[in-house]
Write an enzyme that holds these catalytic residues in place. Structure first.
Site, PDB file in Angstrom:
ATOM      1  N   SER A   1       0.863  -1.199   0.085  1.00 42.00           N
ATOM      2  CA  SER A   1      -0.015   0.068  -0.246  1.00 42.00           C
ATOM      3  C   SER A   1       0.905   1.093   0.035  1.00 42.00           C
ATOM      4  CB  SER A   1      -1.117   0.071   1.289  1.00 42.00           C
ATOM      5  OG  SER A   1      -2.114  -0.719   0.755  1.00 42.00           O
TER       6      SER A   1
ATOM      7  N   LYS B   1       0.140   3.796  -2.711  1.00 37.38           N
ATOM      8  CA  LYS B   1      -0.936   4.715  -2.472  1.00 37.38           C
ATOM      9  C   LYS B   1      -0.295   6.261  -2.328  1.00 37.38           C
ATOM     10  CE  LYS B   1      -4.222   1.574  -0.976  1.00 37.38           C
ATOM     11  NZ  LYS B   1      -4.180   0.404  -0.241  1.00 37.38           N
TER      12      LYS B   1
ATOM     13  N   SER C   1      -6.375   3.467   4.003  1.00 36.16           N
ATOM     14  CA  SER C   1      -5.513   2.920   3.162  1.00 36.16           C
ATOM     15  C   SER C   1      -6.669   1.858   2.179  1.00 36.16           C
ATOM     16  CB  SER C   1      -4.541   1.751   3.438  1.00 36.16           C
ATOM     17  OG  SER C   1      -3.497   1.423   2.732  1.00 36.16           O
TER      18      SER C   1
ATOM     19  N   LYS D   1       2.868   6.713   5.558  1.00 35.39           N
ATOM     20  CA  LYS D   1       2.011   5.455   5.074  1.00 35.39           C
ATOM     21  C   LYS D   1       2.497   4.309   5.310  1.00 35.39           C
ATOM     22  CE  LYS D   1      -1.674   4.410   2.638  1.00 35.39           C
ATOM     23  NZ  LYS D   1      -1.670   3.076   3.459  1.00 35.39           N
TER      24      LYS D   1
END
Length: 388
Positions: free
Chosen positions: A69, A72, A129, A232
């Protein structure tokens, strides 16, 4: 090129001298002794200073890994770019495709019959997320997720991410979906630099509620370290637990990348160790401000006979604490420097070394434009140059 060396006074470089000197202008101090980087239970890591881009510590930073992720971050970067360019607005609603709704993995829980705003999708992508919100953004920007992946790859190339390839907006596993710690640090730095307001608005948010479902930000450091303000997390079975984090202490921002930790708690603790190491043992100093006149260079065949050199952006150096006095700085200037000269034209370089190793090198540019002289002035300077 003419080589000169110079020394700063109170962190600002002023005097041009003809012999090698240290940054303090005094006898070189003993080199600082610092501890080695911590041993981290991860596959790869990197710690860099945000302003100088100096790599403080790294391990396996060029190794190809699965970003999960962390992908992202690029999805958000392109969304922020679309907002800046006027291609999207925060209040604009986007449709939710069945493909986005049915995607596996972490979700924001958007629904096909319920349009959602760009701002809501950004919160869902960054804080929760959500794979579904990432796809909805991708489709809203590019039409389809594969077309959005093409945009991601073009942006990665533009940013200098040489070992990255995207296949989707979510980070779901794909053999051709990969990156490195080096490239992730480049991307994280670019997002904070290019979209600081969006970064501050979204990445430090600890939880978000959508569709009556509240989900926490998975970045544990937001709770344990008040200096951390993003960035993140990522996780798949094959990628392990990953975390990119950024902290700002005493005005100094650092970016850390930790990849392939064995557990959720480990990615946070290992990231904290890395950040603490950087702040304990390394210092960053502003040497030149953008546009600051550094020194005057001789100009030939111009309406003026001198031009100030400067730097296009603020110039920072990062060194072990106690080693600032040991930095040596050498400037090379273009000679002869002949008018016309445009503002921003490269007129030389400045290089900083520590213990014989280059730690920063930057172009020097003209602080103003200088027009060419008339016929007589140019002829006279031509004669003077021939006599040198």
């Amino acid at each position: 090129m003419q080589n000169l060396t110079f020394t700063p006074l109170k962190n600002i470089l002023y005097a041009v001298v003809l012999s090698t000197v240290t940054m303090s202008g005094l006898v070189q101090a003993e080199s600082a002794q610092i501890a080695p980087p911590p041993n981290l239970a991860v596959k790869a890591y990197l710690l860099k200073d945000f302003n100088s881009n100096y790599i403080i510590a790294s391990q396996n930073s060029s190794m190809r890994i699965e970003p999960a992720s962390l992908t992202k971050i690029m999805t958000a970067y392109l969304a922020f770019k679309a907002l800046k360019n006027g291609h999207l607005s925060l209040t604009q609603t986007l449709p939710v495709s069945e493909f986005a709704w049915r995607v596996e993995g972490s979700k924001m829980f958007i629904e096909p019959n319920k349009p959602v705003t760009v701002d809501e999708l950004l919160h869902g992508t960054i804080i929760q997320s959500g794979n579904d919100s990432s796809i909805a953004l991708a489709e809203g920007i590019a039409g389809t997720e594969p077309q959005f992946a093409d945009m991601m790859n073009k942006e990665a190339a533009r940013l200098g991410m040489k070992n990255t390839h995207y296949m989707n907006s979510t980070g779901l596993p794909d053999p051709q979906h990969f990156t490195t710690a080096d490239d992730l640090a480049t991307l994280a730095t670019a997002l904070i630099r290019d979209f600081p307001d969006q970064y501050q608005r979204l990445y430090s948010t600890k939880e978000y509620t959508y569709n009556k479902i509240t989900q926490p930000n998975r970045n544990r450091l937001l709770w344990s370290d008040p200096n951390v303000d993003g960035m993140k997390t990522g996780h798949t079975e094959s990628a392990g637990y990953c975390l990119i984090s950024s902290a700002k202490r005493d005005g100094i921002r650092r970016v850390s990348v930790v990849l392939g930790a064995p557990t959720d708690s480990a990615r946070a603790s290992e990231s904290q160790k890395l950040l603490n190491y950087g702040y304990q043992y390394f210092d960053s100093k502003l040497i030149y401000k953008q546009g600051q006149a550094i020194n005057q260079l001789k100009v030939w065949k111009g309406t003026e006979n001198q031009v100030a050199s400067t730097v296009a952006n603020n110039l920072f150096v990062t060194v072990p604490k106690g080693d600032y006095a040991n930095i040596k700085a050498v400037m090379s200037s273009t000679q002869p420097l002949v008018a016309p000269i445009k503002k921003g034209q490269v007129v030389g370089t400045v290089k900083f070394t520590l213990n014989g190793k280059t730690i920063e090198e930057r172009n020097l540019v003209a602080a103003k434009s200088i027009d060419g002289a008339g016929i007589l002035g140019r002829a006279w300077d031509t004669i003077k140059l021939l006599m040198q």
